[in-house]
Design an enzyme around this catalytic site. Structure first.
Site, mmCIF file in Angstrom:
data_model
loop_
_atom_site.group_PDB
_atom_site.id
_atom_site.type_symbol
_atom_site.label_atom_id
_atom_site.label_comp_id
_atom_site.label_asym_id
_atom_site.label_seq_id
_atom_site.Cartn_x
_atom_site.Cartn_y
_atom_site.Cartn_z
ATOM 1 C CB CYS A 292 33.215 44.849 39.707
ATOM 2 S SG CYS A 292 33.853 44.964 41.292
ATOM 3 C CG HIS A 340 37.371 44.632 38.482
ATOM 4 N ND1 HIS A 340 36.439 45.507 38.619
ATOM 5 C CD2 HIS A 340 37.164 43.721 37.586
ATOM 6 C CE1 HIS A 340 35.711 45.599 37.457
ATOM 7 N NE2 HIS A 340 36.113 44.420 36.918
ATOM 8 C CG HIS A 352 34.218 43.252 33.819
ATOM 9 N ND1 HIS A 352 35.553 44.040 34.187
ATOM 10 C CD2 HIS A 352 34.490 43.120 32.305
ATOM 11 C CE1 HIS A 352 36.083 44.707 33.037
ATOM 12 N NE2 HIS A 352 35.483 44.026 32.097
#
Length: 377
Positions: A292, A340, A352
């Site tokens: 990520c 994240h 993402h």
């Protein structure tokens, strides 16, 4: 006749006793065989019971209750989140290890250069010392007395004195170089110790990551393909991802020049669109696979903006913005531990790199606990 009869009776009795003995022995034998068969059956029963009990203890016979796809999804999501937290720690440790390695290499290069310079100075001093030894066998007064040209000798002596002062300065410089080299070596030892500590941290985090991912794969393997798609959130039909990307690009163009706060943010968003469908690989920063924070770093690197490597440092790399202020190109962060990150692209969506079960994709920002946002360009 009686004696004979009596004599004859004893063998008969003996025979009778022998027959009884044989009959008793013969009677006992079958009973022993029968007992043996019962014992074998009993042992077999006990062995099977023991095996079943042992199997129940090690969890392979009596399997744990079957989880529903929803329960599997909850467990897998938790495992992926824990793995991603470990991944960001791994990324941070690797970044520090790489920095430490560069410093160590620089110290070693500088030490080598100074060592070469020191060796040259030592050779010069060695030549001077050898010359002094060769010429120092005669006292200077006698050298003056025996000289055929005293004036020339005195001139030479004055020159030698000045040369001696220069050599004394050279000795001082050599000593200084030795001290500097020792300082560099000390600094290198400290950096090496730090590097080994970082490498040990990398090893620990890698073990954590691979363990969590293996457990998640094991859980997903119990499901049917349809259930697995539900559990991983990949319920789209083939080709749906590309149509979503086209739709999102249209939304971005429809929003006009205000869609992104600047050309660099727009370039980062465009890069993210190009990477839709790329696989998730923990620790990867592109160009063909990402985690990520690696996707975010690569997207902005393509736009000429240098970002830190980890989510918990990226959130501090720009100006914080509220959720209501979000514009395409902003970085959106999730979970309390800031584990994240995605790139906001408008209309409540982001691009993402989710986890190993899903490629780089478009997703609503509402699907995870929102933790904050940063505008970096």
């Amino acid at each position: 006749m009686r004696a004979a009869a009596g004599h004859t009776a004893r063998p008969v009795a003996g025979v009778l006793r022998k027959d009884v003995t044989v009959q008793v022995a013969a009677h006992r034998k079958p009973r022993q065989r029968s007992l043996g068969r019962n014992t074998a059956r009993t042992a077999a029963t006990l062995a099977l019971a023991g095996a079943a009990t042992a199997t129940a203890f090690d969890g392979t016979g009596n399997a744990e209750p079957q989880l529903t796809p929803t329960q599997v999804k909850a467990k897998v999501d938790k495992l992926y989140q824990e793995a991603e937290t470990a991944t960001e720690k791994y990324n941070g440790a690797k970044e520090q290890a790489d920095t430490t390695q560069r410093r160590l290499n620089s110290l070693r290069d500088e030490t080598a250069r100074k060592q070469d310079k020191l060796n040259s100075a030592r050779e010069a001093l060695g030549s001077y010392a050898a010359a002094q030894y060769r010429e120092g066998g005669i006292d200077p007064a006698w050298q003056l007395a025996l000289s055929s040209d005293p004036d020339q000798y005195l001139d030479g002596a004055t020159f030698a004195e000045r040369a001696g002062e220069r050599q004394a300065g050279a000795v001082t410089r050599v000593r200084q170089q030795l001290r500097e080299i020792e300082q560099l070596r000390g600094a290198a030892r400290i950096e090496l110790k730090s590097l080994r500590s970082r490498q040990a941290e990398l090893k620990r985090q890698k073990k954590t990551i691979t363990g969590k991912l293996a457990e998640a794969r094991s859980l997903l393997a119990r499901l049917t393909p349809a259930q697995r798609a539900q559990a991983t959130g990949d319920g789209t039909a083939p080709g749906r991802a590309s149509r979503s990307a086209s739709d999102a690009r249209a939304d971005l163009e429809q929003a006009g020049s205000t869609a992104a706060p600047g050309t660099r943010a727009a370039a980062a968003v465009a890069y993210a669109y190009q990477k839709l469908g790329s696989p998730y690989v923990w620790g990867a920063t592109g160009p063909d696979a990402f985690d990520c924070s690696g996707l975010v770093q690569a997207a902005y690197r393509s736009a000429g903006v240098s970002l830190p490597r980890t989510t918990y440092t990226q959130i501090n790399a720009g100006r914080r913005v509220s959720r209501s202020e979000l514009q395409p190109g902003d970085l959106v962060f999730f979970y309390s531990g800031i584990s994240h990150v995605g790139i906001y692209v408008g209309n409540g969506r982001m691009i993402h790199a989710p986890n190993p079960s899903a490629p780089v994709r478009l997703a609503p920002i509402d699907q995870m606990p929102f933790a904050g946002a940063t505008r970096v360009a």
